[in-house]
Design a protein around this motif. Structure first.
Motif, PDB file in Angstrom:
ATOM      1  N   PRO A 112       0.792  -1.136  -0.038  1.00  0.00           N
ATOM      2  CA  PRO A 112       0.090  -0.066  -0.119  1.00  0.00           C
ATOM      3  C   PRO A 112       0.899   1.155  -0.033  1.00  0.00           C
ATOM      4  O   PRO A 112       1.804   1.456   0.681  1.00  0.00           O
ATOM      5  N   PRO A 113       0.484   2.302  -0.716  1.00  0.00           N
ATOM      6  CA  PRO A 113       1.367   3.605  -0.859  1.00  0.00           C
ATOM      7  C   PRO A 113       1.194   4.319   0.408  1.00  0.00           C
ATOM      8  O   PRO A 113       0.047   4.451   1.020  1.00  0.00           O
ATOM      9  N   GLU A 114       2.133   5.065   0.718  1.00  0.00           N
ATOM     10  CA  GLU A 114       2.028   6.142   1.835  1.00  0.00           C
ATOM     11  C   GLU A 114       1.261   7.301   1.184  1.00  0.00           C
ATOM     12  O   GLU A 114       1.937   8.010   0.226  1.00  0.00           O
ATOM     13  N   ILE A 159      -5.646  -2.839  -3.533  1.00  0.00           N
ATOM     14  CA  ILE A 159      -4.501  -2.291  -2.525  1.00  0.00           C
ATOM     15  C   ILE A 159      -5.066  -1.262  -1.847  1.00  0.00           C
ATOM     16  O   ILE A 159      -5.564  -0.043  -2.394  1.00  0.00           O
ATOM     17  N   VAL A 160      -5.239  -1.267  -0.872  1.00  0.00           N
ATOM     18  CA  VAL A 160      -5.903  -0.199   0.190  1.00  0.00           C
ATOM     19  C   VAL A 160      -4.986   0.588   1.135  1.00  0.00           C
ATOM     20  O   VAL A 160      -4.079  -0.124   1.789  1.00  0.00           O
ATOM     21  N   ALA A 161      -4.807   1.620   0.992  1.00  0.00           N
ATOM     22  CA  ALA A 161      -4.101   2.725   1.891  1.00  0.00           C
ATOM     23  C   ALA A 161      -4.885   3.566   2.925  1.00  0.00           C
ATOM     24  O   ALA A 161      -6.202   3.840   2.434  1.00  0.00           O
ATOM     25  N   HIS A 162      -4.127   3.879   4.035  1.00  0.00           N
ATOM     26  CA  HIS A 162      -5.196   4.349   5.100  1.00  0.00           C
ATOM     27  C   HIS A 162      -4.317   5.631   5.412  1.00  0.00           C
ATOM     28  O   HIS A 162      -3.105   5.997   5.479  1.00  0.00           O
ATOM     29  N   ALA A 163      -5.267   6.811   5.609  1.00  0.00           N
ATOM     30  CA  ALA A 163      -4.794   7.822   5.879  1.00  0.00           C
ATOM     31  C   ALA A 163      -5.877   8.849   6.632  1.00  0.00           C
ATOM     32  O   ALA A 163      -7.145   8.885   5.967  1.00  0.00           O
ATOM     33  N   HIS A 169      -8.777   2.862  -2.072  1.00  0.00           N
ATOM     34  CA  HIS A 169      -8.465   1.632  -2.955  1.00  0.00           C
ATOM     35  C   HIS A 169      -7.937   1.927  -4.336  1.00  0.00           C
ATOM     36  O   HIS A 169      -8.132   3.034  -4.955  1.00  0.00           O
ATOM     37  N   PHE A 170      -6.836   1.103  -4.571  1.00  0.00           N
ATOM     38  CA  PHE A 170      -6.095   1.335  -5.691  1.00  0.00           C
ATOM     39  C   PHE A 170      -5.955   0.032  -6.469  1.00  0.00           C
ATOM     40  O   PHE A 170      -6.075  -1.163  -5.844  1.00  0.00           O
ATOM     41  N   SER A 174      -1.848   2.152 -10.254  1.00  0.00           N
ATOM     42  CA  SER A 174      -2.307   3.408  -9.354  1.00  0.00           C
ATOM     43  C   SER A 174      -1.665   3.483  -8.210  1.00  0.00           C
ATOM     44  O   SER A 174      -1.187   4.454  -7.779  1.00  0.00           O
ATOM     45  N   ALA A 175      -1.470   2.246  -7.609  1.00  0.00           N
ATOM     46  CA  ALA A 175      -0.965   2.312  -6.089  1.00  0.00           C
ATOM     47  C   ALA A 175       0.507   2.723  -6.243  1.00  0.00           C
ATOM     48  O   ALA A 175       1.074   3.466  -5.496  1.00  0.00           O
ATOM     49  N   GLN A 176       1.331   2.319  -7.173  1.00  0.00           N
ATOM     50  CA  GLN A 176       2.650   2.795  -7.499  1.00  0.00           C
ATOM     51  C   GLN A 176       2.845   4.286  -7.653  1.00  0.00           C
ATOM     52  O   GLN A 176       3.804   5.022  -7.239  1.00  0.00           O
TER      53      GLN A 176
END
Length: 307
Positions: A112-114, A159-163, A169-170, A174-176
């Motif tokens: 997951p991306p930051e 791929i799920v990022a949290h913020a 969701h990516f 797109s996540a990269q």
């Protein structure tokens, strides 16, 4: 649906001559529908080359391919003569890594991306999704840094990022591209909405129509008109403008990265989004013409039609 012998033979020849064939509306460089664009965007991530057939130019193939594979919609992807499926299946297989395996590519990085979501953006997202049930916020980022948010059901392979207490969701590509992005909420006199800032991207500078007039007279800025054909038919582009739709993104993105660019649209909203894409692409001197062609007609040249 019947399939005549001649059309069947034409299709079989195409599939024999090319390992990967996408039957689509338009072509790889200019898809003519959203589903075909989605399919080519995905395939472009994995394949340097594949063959496309524009069914809009060939009614016999357009109807014949539906009968050949007993698949009712376009686009259709064939690999080594076998039907893989349409846009939704292509997307699902890309997300799961099955498409990578099919083409012999390395499995996608699923880290997951930051990302950062500002407080203002988080509040706007919460308000906008308060009544949405059973859906997730998805963000797709294209190779040209075009970005789109949508609410859709969560996928098993997202791929799920949290913020800031939110999930985004990516898909793998797109996540990269999302690594290090800042999602903000921007408000201007033309409107408000979510905005992305990519790491290293320069800030977009605002340009009044009077400043644009002076810069054009000095010949020290490249003006890019991002309006669709319908808008340009209402009010023709300025004489010095280059038209994005005519030249294409890739061609203009090939300009030297220090070229001073100004983007103009009808009211200055879609042009800002395009300016952000070019800034994310590495351009260091990017401007948005505030108020767009409407402001130009009001404040600079009253002979330009307002619409």
């Amino acid at each position: 649906m019947s399939l005549d012998t001649t059309t069947r033979e034409r299709i079989e020849t195409l599939l024999k001559d090319h390992r990967v064939v996408l039957f689509m509306k338009g072509n790889r460089q200019q898809p003519m529908c959203g589903f075909s664009a989605a399919a080519t965007n995905t395939l472009n991530e994995l394949l340097p080359d594949y063959y496309t057939v524009n069914v809009l130019d060939d009614p016999e193939i357009r109807e014949g391919i539906k009968a050949y594979g007993e698949w009712p919609t376009i686009p259709q992807l064939y690999v080594e003569g076998e039907l893989v499926g349409g846009a939704d299946i292509i997307s699902q297989m890309y997300g799961s890594g099955e498409l990578h395996a099919l083409f012999g590519a390395a499995a996608p990085d699923r880290t997951p991306p930051e990302i950062t979501i500002t407080d203002a953006a988080a509040e706007a997202i919460r308000q906008g999704t308060a009544n949405a049930q059973g859906v997730a916020l998805h963000l797709e980022i294209g190779p040209d840094h075009s970005a789109g948010f949508q609410l859709a059901p969560a996928g098993a392979h997202d791929i799920v990022a949290h913020a800031n207490g939110l999930e985004v969701h990516f898909d793998p590509a797109s996540a990269q591209r999302a690594k290090g992005i800042v999602i903000d909420w921007v408000s201007t006199v033309q409107g408000e909405g979510l905005s992305l800032k990519f790491p290293g991207a320069q800030e977009i500078k605002s340009l009044s129509v009077q400043e644009l007039q002076a810069r054009l007279a000095a010949g020290d800025i490249t003006l890019i008109d991002v309006r669709p054909a319908a808008g340009r038919a209402q009010a023709a582009p300025l004489a010095q403008a280059r038209v994005l739709e005519d030249e294409g993104y890739e061609s203009l993105a090939g300009l030297p990265k220090d070229t001073p660019l100004a983007f103009i649209c009808h009211h200055g909203i879609s042009s800002r989004g395009m300016a952000e894409r070019f800034a994310a692409h590495g351009f260091s001197n990017v401007h948005n013409v505030e108020g767009g062609m409407d402001a130009w007609a009001r404040e600079v040249d009253s002979s330009v039609p307002r619409y």
